[in-house]
Structure formats: C-alpha cells, structure tokens
Design a protein around this motif. Structure first.
Motif, mmCIF file in Angstrom:
data_model
loop_
_atom_site.group_PDB
_atom_site.id
_atom_site.type_symbol
_atom_site.label_atom_id
_atom_site.label_comp_id
_atom_site.label_asym_id
_atom_site.label_seq_id
_atom_site.Cartn_x
_atom_site.Cartn_y
_atom_site.Cartn_z
ATOM 1 N N ILE A 1 1.045 -0.653 3.703
ATOM 2 C CA ILE A 1 0.056 -1.256 4.441
ATOM 3 C C ILE A 1 0.349 -2.193 5.717
ATOM 4 C CG2 ILE A 1 -0.888 -3.945 3.225
ATOM 5 C CD1 ILE A 1 0.276 -2.899 0.538
ATOM 6 N N LYS A 2 0.049 -2.088 6.410
ATOM 7 C CA LYS A 2 -0.027 -2.049 7.626
ATOM 8 C C LYS A 2 -0.676 -3.538 7.428
ATOM 9 C CE LYS A 2 2.237 0.085 10.745
ATOM 10 N NZ LYS A 2 2.395 0.543 12.710
ATOM 11 N N HIS A 3 -0.479 -5.016 8.002
ATOM 12 C CA HIS A 3 -1.805 -6.047 8.022
ATOM 13 C C HIS A 3 -1.086 -6.632 9.367
ATOM 14 C CE1 HIS A 3 -3.466 -9.436 6.173
ATOM 15 N NE2 HIS A 3 -2.541 -9.967 6.048
ATOM 16 N N GLY A 4 -3.042 -7.380 9.462
ATOM 17 C CA GLY A 4 -2.393 -8.255 10.347
ATOM 18 C C GLY A 4 -3.461 -9.143 10.744
ATOM 19 N N LYS A 5 -3.529 -9.576 12.230
ATOM 20 C CA LYS A 5 -4.825 -10.651 12.140
ATOM 21 C C LYS A 5 -6.357 -10.557 11.707
ATOM 22 C CE LYS A 5 -3.504 -15.302 13.784
ATOM 23 N NZ LYS A 5 -4.145 -16.224 14.883
ATOM 24 N N GLY A 6 -6.749 -9.988 11.783
ATOM 25 C CA GLY A 6 -7.854 -9.221 11.890
ATOM 26 C C GLY A 6 -8.530 -8.134 11.392
ATOM 27 N N LEU A 7 -7.171 -6.897 11.350
ATOM 28 C CA LEU A 7 -7.064 -5.894 10.427
ATOM 29 C C LEU A 7 -6.080 -5.614 9.861
ATOM 30 C CD1 LEU A 7 -8.649 -2.712 10.715
ATOM 31 C CD2 LEU A 7 -7.310 -2.518 12.656
ATOM 32 N N SER A 8 -6.486 -5.009 8.728
ATOM 33 C CA SER A 8 -5.671 -4.433 7.607
ATOM 34 C C SER A 8 -5.574 -3.169 7.400
ATOM 35 C CB SER A 8 -5.631 -4.607 6.634
ATOM 36 O OG SER A 8 -5.215 -6.084 6.150
ATOM 37 N N GLN A 9 -4.114 -1.872 7.253
ATOM 38 C CA GLN A 9 -4.736 -0.035 7.404
ATOM 39 C C GLN A 9 -4.068 -0.087 5.917
ATOM 40 O OE1 GLN A 9 -2.852 0.671 10.580
ATOM 41 N NE2 GLN A 9 -4.678 1.066 11.790
ATOM 42 N N ILE A 10 -4.592 0.897 5.337
ATOM 43 C CA ILE A 10 -4.123 0.668 3.782
ATOM 44 C C ILE A 10 -3.954 1.995 3.328
ATOM 45 C CG2 ILE A 10 -4.218 0.335 1.348
ATOM 46 C CD1 ILE A 10 -5.638 -2.047 3.265
ATOM 47 N N ASN A 11 -2.975 2.757 4.185
ATOM 48 C CA ASN A 11 -3.184 4.483 3.945
ATOM 49 C C ASN A 11 -1.525 5.231 3.175
ATOM 50 O OD1 ASN A 11 -4.231 6.710 4.449
ATOM 51 N ND2 ASN A 11 -5.195 5.982 5.636
ATOM 52 N N GLY A 12 -1.600 6.341 3.057
ATOM 53 C CA GLY A 12 -0.843 6.851 2.802
ATOM 54 C C GLY A 12 -0.638 7.015 1.180
ATOM 55 N N LEU A 13 -1.706 7.567 0.717
ATOM 56 C CA LEU A 13 -1.637 7.516 -1.210
ATOM 57 C C LEU A 13 -1.573 8.560 -1.570
ATOM 58 C CD1 LEU A 13 -2.966 4.760 0.374
ATOM 59 C CD2 LEU A 13 -4.146 4.987 -2.281
ATOM 60 N N PHE A 14 -1.222 9.648 -0.476
ATOM 61 C CA PHE A 14 -0.463 11.358 -0.883
ATOM 62 C C PHE A 14 -0.914 11.982 -1.834
ATOM 63 C CE2 PHE A 14 3.752 13.642 -1.940
ATOM 64 C CZ PHE A 14 3.773 14.849 -1.350
ATOM 65 N N ASN B 1 -8.738 20.419 -0.894
ATOM 66 C CA ASN B 1 -9.004 18.894 0.068
ATOM 67 C C ASN B 1 -7.594 18.152 0.076
ATOM 68 O OD1 ASN B 1 -10.340 16.864 0.604
ATOM 69 N ND2 ASN B 1 -10.849 16.160 -1.237
ATOM 70 N N CYS B 2 -7.403 17.449 0.983
ATOM 71 C CA CYS B 2 -5.905 16.706 1.413
ATOM 72 C C CYS B 2 -5.425 15.913 0.979
ATOM 73 C CB CYS B 2 -6.193 17.552 3.232
ATOM 74 S SG CYS B 2 -6.138 18.880 3.050
ATOM 75 N N ARG B 3 -4.156 15.408 0.559
ATOM 76 C CA ARG B 3 -4.161 14.281 0.333
ATOM 77 C C ARG B 3 -4.044 13.363 2.078
ATOM 78 N NH1 ARG B 3 -1.255 18.359 -2.560
ATOM 79 N NH2 ARG B 3 -1.555 18.646 -4.520
ATOM 80 N N PRO B 4 -3.781 12.327 2.258
ATOM 81 C CA PRO B 4 -3.345 11.970 3.158
ATOM 82 C C PRO B 4 -1.888 10.994 3.054
ATOM 83 C CG PRO B 4 -4.720 10.093 2.253
ATOM 84 C CD PRO B 4 -4.357 11.314 1.163
ATOM 85 N N ALA B 5 -1.157 11.421 3.739
ATOM 86 C CA ALA B 5 0.813 11.591 3.822
ATOM 87 C C ALA B 5 1.467 10.842 4.936
ATOM 88 C CB ALA B 5 1.100 12.605 3.229
ATOM 89 N N LEU B 6 2.084 9.611 5.012
ATOM 90 C CA LEU B 6 3.522 10.063 5.502
ATOM 91 C C LEU B 6 4.416 10.206 6.055
ATOM 92 C CD1 LEU B 6 1.832 5.598 5.159
ATOM 93 C CD2 LEU B 6 1.201 7.636 7.734
ATOM 94 N N PRO B 7 5.608 10.315 6.805
ATOM 95 C CA PRO B 7 6.596 11.250 6.989
ATOM 96 C C PRO B 7 7.495 10.955 5.687
ATOM 97 C CG PRO B 7 6.103 10.037 8.762
ATOM 98 C CD PRO B 7 4.506 9.192 8.008
ATOM 99 N N ASP B 8 7.571 9.484 4.869
ATOM 100 C CA ASP B 8 8.158 9.574 4.117
ATOM 101 C C ASP B 8 7.447 9.681 2.552
ATOM 102 O OD1 ASP B 8 7.116 6.990 4.276
ATOM 103 O OD2 ASP B 8 8.686 6.408 4.104
ATOM 104 N N ASN B 9 6.544 10.569 2.770
ATOM 105 C CA ASN B 9 5.508 10.405 1.424
ATOM 106 C C ASN B 9 5.120 8.432 0.397
ATOM 107 O OD1 ASN B 9 5.328 13.410 1.835
ATOM 108 N ND2 ASN B 9 6.819 13.326 0.459
ATOM 109 N N GLN B 10 5.817 7.736 1.762
ATOM 110 C CA GLN B 10 4.932 6.892 0.549
ATOM 111 C C GLN B 10 3.973 5.871 1.138
ATOM 112 O OE1 GLN B 10 7.653 4.171 -1.281
ATOM 113 N NE2 GLN B 10 8.520 6.207 -0.947
ATOM 114 N N PRO B 11 3.908 5.005 0.168
ATOM 115 C CA PRO B 11 2.400 4.281 0.920
ATOM 116 C C PRO B 11 2.480 3.135 1.759
ATOM 117 C CG PRO B 11 2.842 2.951 -1.509
ATOM 118 C CD PRO B 11 3.797 5.157 -1.352
#
Ligand SMILES: Cc1cc2nc3c(=O)[nH]c(=O)nc-3n(C[C@H](O)[C@H](O)[C@H](O)COP(=O)(O)OP(=O)(O)OC[C@H]3O[C@@H](n4cnc5c(N)ncnc54)[C@H](O)[C@@H]3O)c2cc1C
Length: 375
Positions: A322-335, A310-320
């Motif tokens: 939380i992008k938080h906005g008014k109507g949307l939050s994205q939680i990702n990069g759990l690697f 399977n594949c792990r979702p990762a961001l460039p720094d391998n850190q998680p």
C-alpha cells in the motif's frame, strides 16, 4: 452500508480499477458520506480482471507453506471480513467454509509429510494457538469425503479454509456498491493517474484523493510490478461429488480443485513468470488433467467447459504493498492472493486514509510492514 461515521469530512474520491481490490475498497470506504466514483475499462459484470480467472480460494494455511507470515495473518483478517460482509449482503451462501483436504498418492507421501512439518513449524513460530492440521486416516477420510477414500490412504484436513463463488461475489458486490450510492464509470480506460488527478475519456478530472487499484494496468507507474501467468480449467461432472477443496501434493506440479455451483470444479493453476495472456498450453492442460484424473477416475467423463489464462500482479517479494501519499494511494501486488487479501488491505487503507488506528496490535505491526509512503 459498511460503516456510518459522520465525524469524517466527506471527500470526492476516485477508485481506479474495479477488480477485487477496487470493489473491496469501495465497499470499505462507503458509508462515510464520501462521494465515490469507481472507474474501470471493462463492464461491471465481466471483464479481464484476474479476479474472474481466480479459483476463489481463501486458503491461508495451505499458502503458508510458500508464503510469508503476513499473507497468513492478513488472510485470517480477510476471512473474518468476508464473513461479516456476506452476512450484511444476505449472501452467506457464496462462501463455503468446508476446509481443504491435502492429499498425496502413496509414492508421494513424503511431500505430504514435508508440507505438514513446514506448516506446523510456521504456525509454532507465529505462536498460533490454532491446531489446524488434522491427519486423517482412510476411515476418517471416508467419513468426510467418501469418494476420495477409494484412492487415498490418508489426508491432511485444513478445516478452517474456505472458498468463494468468485463470479457471484463480483456480481453481488457490483449490486451492493450501487445500492450504497457508489457511482460506476464502466467501459472507459483511464490513461493516466497522478496526485488528485486522472485522465479519462472526459479529459482531466480532479479528486480529493485517488486510489489506484488497476492491478497490472498500473505497470507503467509501478516499475517493479510483474505479471505471473496462471492457467485454469473448469470441468463439469455429475458423477463426481466433492464438497471440499482439494490440494494434491506432487513433486513436479501442485494442483488444486475447487467445487463450484452446478456440478462444476475449477482446476488450477500453473504459475509461469511471463506476461502471457494467450490460451492454455497443451503442456499445462496435460499436466493439470492428468493430475485431475489421478484424484478421481470419475473425472474421465467430465466435460471441459472452459479454459482460462490470466496474469497475477506481483511485486519482487510477492508481497502486497500500500503506497500512501497526499492525493494518491496505490494498492497492488496481490499476486496469488487477491480474494485472500483484498478485504484486509481495504481495511488497512481505509483506516490509513481516515487516520484511524488498527483494530489490534498485530494488525498495526502488519500494516507498517506493507505500507510505504509516496514521495
Ligand atoms: C489462475 C489464477 C488463479 C487465482 N486463484 C486465486 C485464488 O484462488 N484465491 C485468491 O485469493 N487469489 C487468486 N488469484 C489471484 C487474484 O486473482 C489476484 O490477486 C487479484 O485478482 C488481483 O486483484 P486486483 O484487483 O489488484 O487486480 P484485477 O483483479 O486484475 O483488477 C484490476 C482491474 O483494473 C482494471 N483496469 C486496469 N487498467 C485500467 C485502466 N487503465 N483504466 C481503467 N481500469 C483499469 C481492470 O479492468 C480490472 O477490472 C488467482 C489468479 C489467477 C491468475
């Protein structure tokens, strides 16, 4: 229920992605009186989520060798939350807090010493009072895990680490979420997620807030997200009886072994920079199985019951993140740390959403480091 707070105005919320992040967030947000709908393209009982391939380790100390400090601190917070949640669900037996044995063969003992030094230095820098690593002699190892003492002269014992029966935890959470009144929309792909709005098989649907927990399914919206392939094997052996997680320090490949119910063990894992979901390669199988055999020759007669990649979702720094906005939050990069981080990230996200402060100063600082605001 997780919480009961009637001072908060109930909202119509959507969580997209019912992997480990989506389930933890749904649980953490339940009990406030919100109307919560959890969407997933797969069924609630199984699917392609990386959470089903994971070994289920909660290993903040072992991971600290190669991870940033915040993975360690968030991991500690998550372990406390898992303990608490599993107790609420009457499912404490799904987590084994028996620790990890870090091992090396005689010729690789330098790798074990390096690991110890690095861990100690990092813990000191964190001003962590916990004296975690205990160097065990052969005699002490034989008292803890007798079958390993035949093949290893010493071990490092990380006594506070734990592992989850991850498949059972996913099932248990599905039941608990339903009991908590969360509506589940399974087997339906969400083709687009934006502020307050998503597109499902039913067309456009509006919500007061959307939490995007799609893991790699969010790749089109989070450009820097990448896939890191991981392969594992599940073996069955009645002959070998190990109670602890094992990590083998090896100069070329690191191997871990996690006991599972019914005499099974999960053996993993490779880490390959590629979005490749194809089956386990011969090379990886050879490396993982050779290492397994050197841990305990009794594994020669084990049966390979499953191989998975399977594949792990990762961001460039391998850190998680939380992008938080008014109507949307994205939680990702759990690697590599989905089970280790998801409860803590759910806690931080829920507090952010409700405008609550963190439990303690350390978590406040930590949260600031991983929270970003959506434009
Ligand atoms: C081999 C391997 C071993 C691992 N071992 C461990 C370990 O021991 N300990 C640990 O803590 N972590 C481990 N991990 C990491 C962990 O599995 C991941 O970090 C974690 O699963 C990521 O969680 P997630 O919820 O973000 O993504 P996922 O678990 O992948 O869940 C994403 C969910 O979103 C759904 N989805 C995606 N797109 C859409 C869409 N368009 N519409 C609707 N639904 C959608 C998917 O169906 C899925 O259910 C391991 C990973 C691998 C691959």
């Amino acid at each position: 229920m997780a919480n009961l707070d009637t001072s908060i105005e109930p909202k119509n919320l959507a969580i997209v992605g019912a992997g480990i992040m989506g389930r933890c967030l749904a649980w953490r947000l339940s009990g406030y009186g919100h109307r919560i709908t959890l969407f997933d393209k797969d069924s609630k009982n199984h699917g392609s989520a990386a959470a089903y391939t994971a070994a289920g380790m909660l290993a903040p100390f072992s991971e600290l060798e190669a991870a940033e400090d915040n993975i360690f601190l968030l991991g500690q917070h998550s372990i406390a939350l898992w303990r608490d949640w599993l107790k609420t669900w009457n499912a404490e037996d799904l987590m084994a807090e028996s620790g990890t044995l870090v091992l090396a063969h005689r010729q690789d003992i330098g790798s074990l010493q390096n690991f110890n030094q690095q861990l100690e230095a990092k813990l000191n820098a964190l001003a962590n009072q916990q004296k975690e690593a205990a160097l065990l002699s052969k005699q002490q190892l034989s008292e803890i895990e007798p079958e390993l003492a035949q093949h290893f002269d010493q071990a490092n014992f990380l006594k506070s680490e734990a592992y989850l029966d991850n498949h059972a935890v996913m099932d248990c959470m599905a039941k608990q979420l339903e009991a908590a009144g969360i509506r589940w929309r399974e087997n339906g792909e969400i083709s687009s997620v934006s502020d307050n709005q998503l597109v499902s098989d039913n067309g456009e649907e509006a919500f007061d807030h959307i939490f995007d927990c799609r893991g790699l399914g969010a790749k089109n919206d989070i450009q820097s997200l990448r896939a890191v392939r991981g392969e594992v094997l599940r073996v069955y052996s009645k002959e070998v009886r190990l109670r602890h997680m094992v990590r083998l320090m090896h100069p070329r490949y690191r191997l871990y072994l996690v006991p599972k119910p019914n005499h099974e063990y999960v053996l993993g894992a490779t880490q390959i920079e590629s979005e490749d979901y194809s089956p386990l390669s011969v090379r990886s199988a050879l490396e993982l199985l050779s290492a397994l055999y050197t841990i305990h020759p009794g594994f020669a007669e084990a049966r390979i019951v499953e191989t998975q990649s399977n594949c792990r979702p990762a961001l460039p720094d391998n850190q998680p993140l939380i992008k938080h906005g008014k109507g949307l939050s994205q939680i990702n990069g759990l690697f590599r740390h989905g089970f280790l981080l998801a409860p803590a990230l759910a806690d931080i996200t829920a507090r952010l959403f409700h405008g609550e402060s963190q439990e303690n100063e350390e978590l406040t600082i930590l949260s600031q480091a991983i929270i970003d605001s959506l434009g």
